[in-house]
Design a protein around this motif. Structure first.
Motif, PDB file in Angstrom:
ATOM      1  N   THR A  82       0.831  -1.208   0.000  1.00 38.37           N
ATOM      2  CA  THR A  82       0.000   0.000   0.000  1.00 38.37           C
ATOM      3  C   THR A  82       0.866   1.259   0.000  1.00 38.37           C
ATOM      4  N   CYS A  83       1.841   1.316   0.885  1.00 36.70           N
ATOM      5  CA  CYS A  83       2.687   2.509   0.969  1.00 36.70           C
ATOM      6  C   CYS A  83       3.553   2.665  -0.277  1.00 36.70           C
ATOM      7  N   THR A  84       4.019   1.551  -0.830  1.00 34.21           N
ATOM      8  CA  THR A  84       4.787   1.627  -2.074  1.00 34.21           C
ATOM      9  C   THR A  84       3.939   2.205  -3.196  1.00 34.21           C
ATOM     10  N   THR A  85       2.685   1.775  -3.266  1.00 35.90           N
ATOM     11  CA  THR A  85       1.794   2.271  -4.319  1.00 35.90           C
ATOM     12  C   THR A  85       1.511   3.761  -4.154  1.00 35.90           C
ATOM     13  N   ILE A  86       1.278   4.192  -2.921  1.00 35.65           N
ATOM     14  CA  ILE A  86       1.035   5.621  -2.670  1.00 35.65           C
ATOM     15  C   ILE A  86       2.246   6.445  -3.103  1.00 35.65           C
ATOM     16  N   ILE A  87       3.433   5.999  -2.702  1.00 30.95           N
ATOM     17  CA  ILE A  87       4.651   6.736  -3.057  1.00 30.95           C
ATOM     18  C   ILE A  87       4.868   6.724  -4.565  1.00 30.95           C
ATOM     19  N   TRP A  88       4.604   5.597  -5.209  1.00 26.29           N
ATOM     20  CA  TRP A  88       4.753   5.487  -6.671  1.00 26.29           C
ATOM     21  C   TRP A  88       3.834   6.480  -7.395  1.00 26.29           C
ATOM     22  N   ILE A  89       2.563   6.525  -6.990  1.00 27.29           N
ATOM     23  CA  ILE A  89       1.616   7.437  -7.645  1.00 27.29           C
ATOM     24  C   ILE A  89       2.074   8.887  -7.485  1.00 27.29           C
ATOM     25  N   ALA A  90       2.455   9.249  -6.254  1.00 29.38           N
ATOM     26  CA  ALA A  90       2.779  10.646  -5.957  1.00 29.38           C
ATOM     27  C   ALA A  90       4.102  11.075  -6.574  1.00 29.38           C
ATOM     28  N   SER A  91       4.995  10.147  -6.794  1.00 29.24           N
ATOM     29  CA  SER A  91       6.333  10.528  -7.264  1.00 29.24           C
ATOM     30  C   SER A  91       6.561  10.123  -8.718  1.00 29.24           C
ATOM     31  N   ALA A  92       6.888   8.867  -8.959  1.00 26.11           N
ATOM     32  CA  ALA A  92       7.330   8.453 -10.285  1.00 26.11           C
ATOM     33  C   ALA A  92       6.213   8.480 -11.324  1.00 26.11           C
ATOM     34  N   LEU A  93       5.017   8.016 -10.967  1.00 24.07           N
ATOM     35  CA  LEU A  93       3.935   8.026 -11.950  1.00 24.07           C
ATOM     36  C   LEU A  93       3.614   9.455 -12.373  1.00 24.07           C
ATOM     37  N   HIS A  94       3.498  10.355 -11.395  1.00 24.51           N
ATOM     38  CA  HIS A  94       3.219  11.745 -11.749  1.00 24.51           C
ATOM     39  C   HIS A  94       4.344  12.341 -12.588  1.00 24.51           C
ATOM     40  N   ALA A  95       5.589  12.060 -12.229  1.00 24.79           N
ATOM     41  CA  ALA A  95       6.711  12.585 -13.012  1.00 24.79           C
ATOM     42  C   ALA A  95       6.640  12.093 -14.461  1.00 24.79           C
TER      43      ALA A  95
END
Length: 782
Positions: free
Chosen positions: A622-635
């Motif tokens: 869950t936390c990995t997915t949240i961080i992924w969305i907010a950081s790398a996916l958005h970038a």
């Protein structure tokens, strides 16, 4: 104690600077009080000066209270107690605005950088921990003011009349738009380019857009040649002096100099987009058209074709027969000797499919000035790992009624004459679909919008002392502020998105409806790639996943980033949760997850796919997915906007007329002047100028950006094991960046750079400030 006065942040705040000096002169200062983490003080509170006389009875320090007697607020960055007996240096990471004491019912409290799950919190700190969360939740009734720190929910409704619905966010007029409430600590920092962003966007709407519209009232609203488009990057547009004066009178001088150097000479002279920097025409090739589906600004939609012809999920009782009209005859001769069945079995066919997403809205959209098709594009994976487009299907609803199905035409590649001109237009209609879907779904909905409920719920239910709050906190920075600004200026009714993207006034409705397809666990990169058929599970491959297109830059780089994040999150969470039982009994963690599902994403509260958050495995994913969305996916979907779409013909956002029919004047024009006909079909000059101005702003990094693997302080936690794990995470990301650079220099990997000579850098972890086309900020900051 490191703090900043309010006037440091404002363009001019006379009262803050003068009155604070007066208060300091008469001796009214800032008072602080230490709070013990081990002993309860029965005698009540006492006020000490900023230089503390040590009392052995206080024991271990857990927090401090602060009271501001100044006229105006100040920003408290940190407080460090040096040489505390038997404790050394004690760090408080505050990063918060402290308003005058009369604005608060209770004094502000800040905890040390020590981390505790709730049931391990020292008893004297428990009441302060609970009280602080109560303050952050508010009472749900009062109108929130600038100094409030309340995190709460309201519906965004700009589709009806929000001011008549007490459950929705009120609409502000344009002059108030920068004053929309977000908790004060969520507002942009003083060094941030986004301070200029706010004013630049507001100026774009309030001044430049109407002035440009009036300027173009008396001029032709089209580019006639591609050379005309290129002039935007060479000489720009010289604005009349009257318009310049209007702009100068309405915005701060610092901003005027920033966006209008040389007093407006060459205004709207844009930086040369990278997609045409090396080659002015390579963007028109089929190779580049296909490559950008894997390495462009929207590489998250393409999927493997698993049945032919492509299927639809639209309800036939509502939409009639939506079956694709692409037939074997259209593509069979371009499969390197394979039959269609063989190509599907060998996983060689792929599709970019916007048919089902757009078809329900086409009748509405095409009632505006937009003239749009729903598209399906089939591509073949060649031996050199590049994709070759085979056929494009463009569909419209039956004019006699939705239930009668669609009217579709299939186009195939042609390199000569009118056939090539038609094929170029067909690709442009697909690019329009891709641009609109990218902006409204891939970008706004699937990063900005979906992440905000996680932020609100975390601030309401997780104490600043909580390990998961400390883990996720960097990935929340600035998101509420940029989203609030977007709701007032960008995605609002009549806003910039409606002006520049083809769904026009149906943009937010369409985005809201497509939210029904959002499934949180599928936002994890491996799950997303599996869902789209872009990987297969393979125990012999790294991380058990084998890419079907080995040279898929977004996926190759993204998987390295994903698993680096996951390793960091696992190391961190395992330090605080020795077993699943500890996690289950964590009252704050469970309250956060309950509120997130039932209120934050309340439309999805009954979905069975939500992780239960009863195991460490669930928490890590869950936390990995949240961080992924907010950081790398958005970038990946944001910072390539200007490099790829800054040149409007490459990624048009609007189509203004349908494919010309034989025997019409439009068809004759396409035969005789194909480039002019192309430019008359795609985004008009005015919308191009506004759109390019917008994405130039939104594609920039601020000068104080904090990137993945970085923190804005060394002392964010006092626990050594997490600090060591975070250091390893940073080193791993540096190695990932080195590997990306090596891949971009490998000439065998055709999709990394392409004929436009634009290397895939969107998932480089770091960047400098400005318009770089690289770098992964920790959070959705712009």
């Amino acid at each position: 104690m490191v703090l900043m006065k309010k006037n440091v942040l404002d363009f001019n705040d006379f009262n803050a600077s003068i009155l604070d000096d007066v208060h300091e002169f008469v001796g009214k200062r800032v008072s602080l009080q230490l709070i013990s983490a081990v002993n309860v003080d029965p005698a009540g509170e006492s006020t000490l000066s900023v230089t503390f006389d040590w009392d052995e009875d206080i024991g271990k320090i857990g927090a401090f209270l602060i009271r501001n007697h100044h006229h105006s607020e100040f920003y408290l960055r940190t407080l460090t107690l040096e040489n505390v007996p038997s404790q050394g240096d004690i760090h408080f990471i505050c990063n918060s605005w402290v308003y005058p004491s009369h604005k608060y019912e209770k004094d502000r409290i800040f905890f040390t950088n020590k981390t505790y799950i709730p049931n391990e919190t020292p008893m004297p700190l428990l009441k302060y921990r609970e009280q602080e969360l109560e303050n952050l939740r508010g009472n749900g009734r009062d109108e929130l003011k600038e100094w409030d720190r309340v995190y709460d929910y309201a519906y965004y409704n700009d589709l009806g009349d929000p001011d008549k619905d007490i459950n929705t966010e009120s609409r502000l007029n344009l002059l108030q738009s920068l004053d929309i409430y977000v908790p004060r600590d969520e507002r942009f920092g003083h060094l941030k380019l986004s301070d200029f962003l706010a004013y630049a966007l507001k100026s774009l709407v309030q001044i430049l857009k109407p002035e440009l519209e009036s300027l173009f009232d008396n001029t032709v609203n089209d580019f006639d040649t591609f050379e005309d488009v290129l002039k935007l990057y060479e000489g720009g547009i010289k604005l009349p002096k009257g318009i310049l004066k209007d702009i100068k009178d309405h915005i701060p001088q610092e901003l005027f100099k920033e966006i209008l150097p040389n007093d407006g000479e060459g205004f709207l002279k844009y930086p040369l987009p990278q997609v045409i920097k090396e080659d002015k025409s390579a963007w028109r090739t089929d190779e580049e058209f296909a490559r950008e589906m894997l390495a462009g600004v929207n590489p998250v939609v393409i999927r493997r074709l698993e049945e032919f012809p492509p299927a639809t999920k639209l309800d036939p009782e509502v939409y009639g027969d939506q079956t694709s009209t692409i037939r074997k005859e259209h593509i069979k001769n371009n499969l390197d000797g394979l039959t269609i069945d063989e190509a599907i079995i060998q996983k060689k066919l792929f599709i970019l499919d916007y048919h089902d997403a757009l078809m329900p809205y086409l009748r509405k959209i095409n009632s505006t000035s937009s003239k749009v098709y729903a598209s399906r594009t089939i591509l073949f994976l060649q031996r050199n790992e590049t994709l070759k487009p085979l056929a494009i299907e463009l569909s419209l609803p039956n004019p006699e009624g939705d239930q009668l199905g669609v009217i579709s035409t299939v186009y195939t590649p042609d390199e000569q004459g009118i056939g090539n001109s038609i094929w170029q237009l067909a690709k442009a209609y697909v690019a329009v679909n891709d641009s609109g879907y990218h902006q409204l779904i891939s970008h706004w909905l699937l990063t900005h919008a979906v992440i905000e409920p996680f932020i609100i719920a975390a601030n309401r239910q997780l104490s600043a002392l909580h390990p998961i709050y400390k883990l996720l906190y960097p990935h929340f920075r600035d998101t509420m502020n940029i989203n609030a600004l977007a709701r007032q200026i960008l995605i609002n009714a009549g806003g910039l998105v409606e002006t520049t993207v083809f769904p026009a006034k149906y943009a937010m409705e369409m985005s809201s409806v497509l939210y029904k397809d959002w499934i949180f666990p599928e936002q994890a990169l491996p799950a997303d790639l599996i869902k789209r058929g872009m990987v297969v599970e393979d125990s012999t491959s790294p991380h058990g996943l084998k890419l079907l297109i080995k040279d898929y830059p977004y996926a190759v780089d993204g998987l390295e980033i994903w698993f680096a994040i996951k390793k960091w999150v696992k190391d961190y969470c395992s330090f605080y949760y020795n077993d699943d039982d500890t996690l289950k009994k964590d009252s704050e963690l469970q309250s956060w997850w309950k509120e997130l599902r039932e209120e934050g994403h309340g439309d999805k509260k009954n979905e069975p796919w939500w992780p239960k958050l009863q195991t460490r495995k669930d928490l890590i994913e869950t936390c990995t997915t949240i961080i992924w969305i907010a950081s790398a996916l958005h970038a990946a979907v944001n910072f390539g906007q200007y490099p790829y779409a800054g040149y409007a013909p490459n990624r048009p956002t609007i189509s203004r007329r349908f494919m010309p029919a034989k025997g019409t004047p439009e068809y004759d024009e396409l035969v005789e002047f194909p480039n002019k006909a192309f430019l008359k079909t795609i985004t008009a000059q005015l919308q191009s100028l506004i759109g390019i101005s917008l994405i130039e702003i939104l594609s920039r990094h601020s000068s104080d950006e904090v990137y993945l693997g970085q923190r804005n302080t060394l002392y964010w936690t006092s626990d050594l094991v997490p600090l060591e794990a975070f250091e390893r995470f940073g080193k791993e990301l540096a190695q990932v960046e080195e590997r990306i650079i090596r891949r971009n220099n490998d000439e065998e990997l055709k999709n990394r750079v392409g004929q436009v000579k634009l290397p895939y850098t969107l998932l480089y972890p770091t960047s400098e400030g400005g318009l770089t086309g690289m770098g992964i900020p920790n959070s959705v900051t712009i």
